[in-house]
Write an enzyme that holds these catalytic residues in place. Structure first.
Site, mmCIF file in Angstrom:
data_model
loop_
_atom_site.group_PDB
_atom_site.id
_atom_site.type_symbol
_atom_site.label_atom_id
_atom_site.label_comp_id
_atom_site.label_asym_id
_atom_site.label_seq_id
_atom_site.Cartn_x
_atom_site.Cartn_y
_atom_site.Cartn_z
ATOM 1 C CG ASN A 134 56.895 -9.199 -48.735
ATOM 2 O OD1 ASN A 134 57.134 -8.835 -49.804
ATOM 3 N ND2 ASN A 134 57.327 -10.791 -48.478
ATOM 4 C CD GLU A 163 59.244 -11.349 -52.193
ATOM 5 O OE1 GLU A 163 59.260 -11.954 -52.966
ATOM 6 O OE2 GLU A 163 58.176 -11.323 -51.245
ATOM 7 C CG ASP A 168 56.456 -13.243 -45.940
ATOM 8 O OD1 ASP A 168 55.530 -14.123 -45.263
ATOM 9 O OD2 ASP A 168 56.334 -13.052 -47.221
ATOM 10 C CG ASN A 172 56.502 -17.516 -46.823
ATOM 11 O OD1 ASN A 172 55.511 -17.087 -47.361
ATOM 12 N ND2 ASN A 172 57.711 -16.849 -46.761
ATOM 13 C CG ASP A 219 52.775 -10.338 -44.330
ATOM 14 O OD1 ASP A 219 54.177 -10.325 -44.469
ATOM 15 O OD2 ASP A 219 51.817 -10.638 -45.238
ATOM 16 C CG ASP A 243 52.446 -10.202 -53.359
ATOM 17 O OD1 ASP A 243 53.239 -9.741 -52.516
ATOM 18 O OD2 ASP A 243 52.945 -11.479 -53.911
ATOM 19 C CG HIS A 244 53.118 -9.736 -48.576
ATOM 20 N ND1 HIS A 244 52.988 -10.621 -47.500
ATOM 21 C CD2 HIS A 244 53.600 -10.314 -49.874
ATOM 22 C CE1 HIS A 244 53.607 -11.822 -48.034
ATOM 23 N NE2 HIS A 244 53.770 -11.601 -49.328
#
Length: 265
Positions: free
Chosen positions: A7, A34, A147, A149, A218, A247-248
């Site tokens: 991501n 994303e 991802d 979530n 992930d 941020d991943h």
């Protein structure tokens, strides 16, 4: 074959980092999420200059998925049959055959809060994905990565008490993920480069990454023939460091005996 999922949290904002990572990590196939660009705005030319073919599915400022491959890219499908929208279609899934393996890059809806309509959408989306995959899994050589979530267990968050009552950890979300795996998919878990838990996401707030206060959301789900071929899987925590990271972190998987270029690639 070396394949990965990441991501990137905006492919335009992260483009220099993505290009540098592709050159250093040398993956054969990459599932991106994303991307936050329309398909025709994806920086395909720069990526293709490194030897990859690109298939993108995007809406502009949010969502967006893509597949990059240097072992062929055929039978591209954007979305999946029965995929719900919110309220209209969203760019959350793209599939293609790469090196004789079917890859599906997914960006599962966040859900926001358990009382938000987006949470019901998330569960419906996961249920529809399961239905769509029911015929694909028995055919073998399939990777569903991205991802999700959803943190599969309490061990996949840094402190379960912090997430009590929040999305990503609720029983219905975890049940939906289990239902996907019950089709015959295995969870290929990347080994961590720090600590004893393979987190893939850390909030941007100061200190969260350095204190390893993260989550494993992930995932790489693979059919047994692919999972049995895996030699190593690692969370590339180095890609989360430095200036302006996502941020991943990517998950990078090495598998023997895979990687025959797709016919017509």
């Amino acid at each position: 074959m070396r394949f990965a999922t990441w991501n990137v949290n905006s492919v335009k904002a992260r483009l220099p980092r993505l290009l540098g990572w592709l050159e250093s990590a040398q993956p054969d196939v990459v599932c991106l999420q994303e991307t936050k660009v329309a398909a025709d705005a994806f920086p395909a030319e720069q990526v293709e200059a490194l030897g990859y073919r690109v298939a993108a599915h995007g809406q502009g400022r949010w969502n967006g998925v893509a597949l990059l491959s240097r072992v062929g890219l055929t039978q591209v499908r954007r979305g999946f049959p029965g995929e719900p929208g919110f309220p209209g279609p969203e760019a959350r899934a793209i599939g293609a055959t790469c090196g004789g393996v079917r890859f599906l890059s997914v960006y599962v809806p966040n859900g926001r809060t358990p009382d938000d309509p987006h949470y019901a959408y998330k569960l419906s989306w996961l249920a529809a994905l399961r239905t769509a995959l029911a015929d694909d899994v028995p055919r073998g050589a399939l990777v569903v990565a991205g991802d999700f979530n959803v943190a599969p267990t309490d061990d996949d968050v840094w402190d379960p008490a912090v997430f009590a009552g929040a999305t990503h950890v609720t029983p219905p979300e975890r049940d939906a993920l289990t239902a996907l795996r019950d089709l015959g998919l295995r969870d290929v878990v990347g080994r961590p480069l720090k600590g004893d838990r393979p987190f893939t996401y850390w909030d941007y707030r100061a200190g969260m990454f350095h204190q390893n206060k993260g989550m494993r959301i992930d995932l790489v789900l693979a059919t047994p023939d692919v999972a049995d071929a895996v030699d190593d899987a690692v969370v590339d925590r180095e890609a989360r460091k430095g200036s302006g990271p996502s941020d991943h972190a990517p998950i990078v998987v090495d598998a023997s005996g895979l990687g025959t270029p797709s016919a017509g690639s």
